[in-house]
Motif scaffolding. Sequence first.
Motif, mmCIF file in Angstrom:
data_model
loop_
_atom_site.group_PDB
_atom_site.id
_atom_site.type_symbol
_atom_site.label_atom_id
_atom_site.label_comp_id
_atom_site.label_asym_id
_atom_site.label_seq_id
_atom_site.Cartn_x
_atom_site.Cartn_y
_atom_site.Cartn_z
ATOM 1 N N ASN A 28 17.132 1.202 -14.269
ATOM 2 C CA ASN A 28 17.663 0.972 -15.617
ATOM 3 C C ASN A 28 18.089 -0.472 -15.815
ATOM 4 O O ASN A 28 17.919 -1.025 -16.902
ATOM 5 C CB ASN A 28 18.829 1.913 -15.903
ATOM 6 C CG ASN A 28 18.376 3.325 -16.162
ATOM 7 O OD1 ASN A 28 17.196 3.579 -16.361
ATOM 8 N ND2 ASN A 28 19.306 4.246 -16.147
ATOM 9 N N VAL A 65 12.609 4.385 -21.060
ATOM 10 C CA VAL A 65 12.893 4.762 -19.669
ATOM 11 C C VAL A 65 14.385 5.037 -19.488
ATOM 12 O O VAL A 65 14.777 6.006 -18.816
ATOM 13 C CB VAL A 65 12.404 3.666 -18.692
ATOM 14 C CG1 VAL A 65 12.918 3.911 -17.275
ATOM 15 C CG2 VAL A 65 10.891 3.601 -18.690
ATOM 16 N N THR A 121 15.784 8.590 -18.175
ATOM 17 C CA THR A 121 16.563 8.685 -16.934
ATOM 18 C C THR A 121 18.009 9.099 -17.207
ATOM 19 O O THR A 121 18.595 9.848 -16.420
ATOM 20 C CB THR A 121 16.530 7.364 -16.144
ATOM 21 O OG1 THR A 121 17.014 6.305 -16.964
ATOM 22 C CG2 THR A 121 15.136 7.058 -15.648
ATOM 23 N N MET A 140 14.985 -2.352 -16.442
ATOM 24 C CA MET A 140 14.403 -1.961 -17.727
ATOM 25 C C MET A 140 15.169 -2.505 -18.928
ATOM 26 O O MET A 140 14.641 -2.514 -20.038
ATOM 27 C CB MET A 140 14.314 -0.433 -17.829
ATOM 28 C CG MET A 140 13.253 0.166 -16.956
ATOM 29 S SD MET A 140 11.639 -0.364 -17.551
ATOM 30 C CE MET A 140 10.751 -0.565 -16.049
#
Length: 176
Positions: A69, A82, A86, A72
């Motif tokens: 994360n 994403v 997640t 991202m």
Amino acid sequence: TAARTECSPSWEGTHSRCATWTPGKAGTGAPSMCGGASPWASRTLRETPAMIWREIAKLIYRIPIMLLNLVMLFVPVIGEAVIVITGGWCYALDFTSYGFENNHIQLKKTYPALKKYRKTCLSFGICVWASLLIPFLNLFMIPAAVCGGTALWVDILRPDFEDDIRKYEAELEERA
């Protein structure tokens, strides 16, 4: 007057709860659990190290997700998708874990069960994630998410673990 003992089945139906009543001055008495100590308290104390280890294991499971994360955050559009997915997955893990933990289902069996019902669990987790972003609604969302995760466990996930649950209940009866 003498003390009397009454036994009644608990709501789980796996143990009986016994209370010894000793009448006081006004004829009312205070209950004390058979054996002097609450069996629920001793069970909780016995299970505390396992609960702590389970939470540490879930944290270790999340470290790669958190690192993903973090990376991202710098990728437009795809990175945000994403993070939502997640985050939803982690919320599904958290809010369904009450059912798994209360029935002593091992963490290594939790992940495959969630993956088996991936769409349902992700939908639940993403809805929780999104609703936690709304001010004032988020105050009520955590208790609602606990209820929803428990309902998800009972209706969808639990039937796959009936044998494990029966085995654990038999172990409890042997100890009692």
